[in-house]
Design a protein around this motif. Structure first.
Motif, PDB file in Angstrom:
ATOM      1  N   PRO A 107       0.815  -1.221   0.000  1.00  0.00           N
ATOM      2  CA  PRO A 107       0.000   0.000   0.000  1.00  0.00           C
ATOM      3  C   PRO A 107       0.845   1.267   0.000  1.00  0.00           C
ATOM      4  O   PRO A 107       0.499   2.249  -0.645  1.00  0.00           O
ATOM      5  CB  PRO A 107      -0.829  -0.122   1.285  1.00  0.00           C
ATOM      6  CG  PRO A 107      -0.059  -1.091   2.144  1.00  0.00           C
ATOM      7  CD  PRO A 107       0.596  -2.039   1.198  1.00  0.00           C
ATOM      8  N   ASN A 108       1.956   1.251   0.740  1.00  0.00           N
ATOM      9  CA  ASN A 108       2.856   2.403   0.774  1.00  0.00           C
ATOM     10  C   ASN A 108       4.129   2.041   0.027  1.00  0.00           C
ATOM     11  O   ASN A 108       4.895   1.186   0.470  1.00  0.00           O
ATOM     12  CB  ASN A 108       3.188   2.777   2.231  1.00  0.00           C
ATOM     13  CG  ASN A 108       1.941   3.140   3.024  1.00  0.00           C
ATOM     14  OD1 ASN A 108       1.086   3.875   2.533  1.00  0.00           O
ATOM     15  ND2 ASN A 108       1.836   2.622   4.247  1.00  0.00           N
ATOM     16  N   ARG A 109       4.340   2.690  -1.095  1.00  0.00           N
ATOM     17  CA  ARG A 109       5.489   2.329  -1.924  1.00  0.00           C
ATOM     18  C   ARG A 109       5.955   3.530  -2.745  1.00  0.00           C
ATOM     19  O   ARG A 109       5.200   4.469  -2.979  1.00  0.00           O
ATOM     20  CB  ARG A 109       5.126   1.172  -2.867  1.00  0.00           C
ATOM     21  CG  ARG A 109       3.963   1.506  -3.813  1.00  0.00           C
ATOM     22  CD  ARG A 109       3.509   0.288  -4.596  1.00  0.00           C
ATOM     23  NE  ARG A 109       2.403   0.591  -5.503  1.00  0.00           N
ATOM     24  CZ  ARG A 109       1.130   0.569  -5.152  1.00  0.00           C
ATOM     25  NH1 ARG A 109       0.803   0.271  -3.903  1.00  0.00           N
ATOM     26  NH2 ARG A 109       0.182   0.846  -6.035  1.00  0.00           N
ATOM     27  N   THR A 110       7.198   3.468  -3.161  1.00  0.00           N
ATOM     28  CA  THR A 110       7.751   4.441  -4.095  1.00  0.00           C
ATOM     29  C   THR A 110       7.499   3.904  -5.495  1.00  0.00           C
ATOM     30  O   THR A 110       8.076   2.890  -5.883  1.00  0.00           O
ATOM     31  CB  THR A 110       9.259   4.641  -3.849  1.00  0.00           C
ATOM     32  OG1 THR A 110       9.465   5.034  -2.487  1.00  0.00           O
ATOM     33  CG2 THR A 110       9.825   5.698  -4.781  1.00  0.00           C
ATOM     34  N   GLU A 111       6.620   4.551  -6.228  1.00  0.00           N
ATOM     35  CA  GLU A 111       6.129   3.989  -7.479  1.00  0.00           C
ATOM     36  C   GLU A 111       7.254   3.652  -8.458  1.00  0.00           C
ATOM     37  O   GLU A 111       7.255   2.601  -9.093  1.00  0.00           O
ATOM     38  CB  GLU A 111       5.142   4.962  -8.144  1.00  0.00           C
ATOM     39  CG  GLU A 111       3.792   5.041  -7.439  1.00  0.00           C
ATOM     40  CD  GLU A 111       3.025   3.728  -7.456  1.00  0.00           C
ATOM     41  OE1 GLU A 111       3.348   2.855  -8.284  1.00  0.00           O
ATOM     42  OE2 GLU A 111       2.109   3.571  -6.635  1.00  0.00           O
ATOM     43  N   ALA A 112       8.240   4.562  -8.601  1.00  0.00           N
ATOM     44  CA  ALA A 112       9.326   4.312  -9.561  1.00  0.00           C
ATOM     45  C   ALA A 112      10.119   3.074  -9.176  1.00  0.00           C
ATOM     46  O   ALA A 112      10.476   2.253 -10.029  1.00  0.00           O
ATOM     47  CB  ALA A 112      10.246   5.526  -9.633  1.00  0.00           C
TER      48      ALA A 112
END
Length: 364
Positions: A107-112
């Motif tokens: 759910p919480n992530r750095t998209e790149a």
């Protein structure tokens, strides 16, 4: 072709995968040849053993998170957070492998970084290129669920604490764990680095060379599955030893519940790491405050520079002594209170400060 879920369900592969997965930490200085070694080892294991192999190169997954300008280089604290985030991605993948289900996105992530991570697994045939329409997860491939899986983590891992985090992940899910340390000379690493399009500053490699902590199986029980590869030996030259190491890790997954002796060692390691980290933060503040007071005292700029060099040298030596337990009054980091560390540092700082401050500064 069956989906990862269907294939796993048909074979009952879920829980059995706990003993058929290895986390292999590949560590060494920059330009030691780790990435070349990892690619060759992955190819050989696929061809000769038929194993599913994934190489997760940290430099390939994390660099696009930050702008490319040199002035925008991330702070060490930012890299630490990203390393921990990448371990969380690996955990999501491992949970899917163990249970034979889809890999969900955190759910919480750095998209790149998440995009680079999933692309890395897709390119190596571990994830399908896309999930079914209407599904948010990623499907495992037939290769992943049908046999042993070796995940090679390619990074410097120059501190034991970095590698220990991977060991903790292996222990959490009763997976195999091993380490490969590429021991390449500093001179060779510097030469190779200089030939790279995006070379690291030479001082970065020098600094890492001073800090690197090689695997120590005799001292740390959790590092007993380790192999040091000297010089420029490749997978072909070391194939029997590397294969034996991986087979040992496959056949002897880390126990989720450790015996008292290893748990005590684990507690000591965590305690040591915490004290060292706290001491480093405290001593940085002391040095900063001392420099501020030196400026208030109107110490000459040339003397300020020398004072800063002396204080930072003392701090570096002090932390290294604390790490190694060399000083007689610092018996071991495990038994050292942070207040004692600060007191000892202030005591030794006195002799340095007196050279630059007036005698009237009795509070120093």
């Amino acid at each position: 072709m069956k989906s990862g879920r269907d294939a796993a369900g048909a074979r009952g592969e879920g829980p059995r995968r706990r003993g058929l997965c290895v986390l292999c930490v590949l560590c060494g200085l920059p330009a030691a040849g780790k990435s070349t070694f990892a690619r060759a080892l992955s190819h050989r294991l696929r061809q000769e053993r038929g194993w599913a192999v994934g190489v997760v190169a940290y430099d390939d997954v994390m660099p696009d998170v930050f702008p490319q300008e040199a002035s925008a280089r991330p702070l060490p604290s930012q890299w630490k957070l990203l390393r921990q985030e990448l371990l969380k991605y690996l955990e999501y993948f491992l949970v899917a492998v163990i249970n034979g289900c889809q890999m969900c996105a955190p759910p919480n992530r750095t998209e790149a970084m998440w995009e680079d991570f999933t692309t890395c697994l897709k390119h190596q045939g571990l994830l399908s290129s896309a999930a079914r329409e209407g599904q948010s997860g990623y499907l495992l491939t037939e290769t992943v669920v049908s046999g042993p899986l070796i995940l090679i983590l390619d990074d410097n891992f120059y501190y034991q604490s970095m590698r220990y985090e991977v060991y903790q992940l292996a222990r959490k899910y009763s997976l195999g764990f091993c380490q490969l340390f590429l021991d390449c000379s500093l001179e060779t690493c510097l030469q190779r680095n200089g030939q790279r399009p995006r070379a690291l500053p030479a001082e970065t490699i020098h600094a890492m060379g001073r800090k690197v902590e090689e695997p120590h199986p005799g001292k740390n029980a959790w590092e007993h599955n380790s192999l040091t590869i000297r010089g420029s030996a490749g997978p072909s030259e070391t194939s029997p030893e590397v294969t034996d190491l991986l087979l040992t890790a496959l056949e002897n997954p880390v126990k989720h519940v450790e015996d008292d002796a290893e748990q005590k060692e684990t507690d000591r390691f965590i305690c040591s790491t915490n004290v060292l980290h706290q001491a480093d933060q405290m001593l940085r503040r002391v040095v900063s405050q001392t420099m501020k007071e030196a400026k208030d005292e109107q110490v000459l700029p040339c003397s300020l520079k020398l004072l800063a060099e002396d204080l930072n040298k003392l701090k570096a030596e002090f932390l290294e002594d604390l790490r190694q337990g060399n000083r007689k009054y610092l018996c071991s980091p495990q038994t050292m209170d942070t207040a004692d560390v600060l007191s000892f540092f202030h005591y030794e700082k006195e002799s340095i400060v007196r050279k630059y401050f007036s005698k009237q500064r009795s509070d120093f």
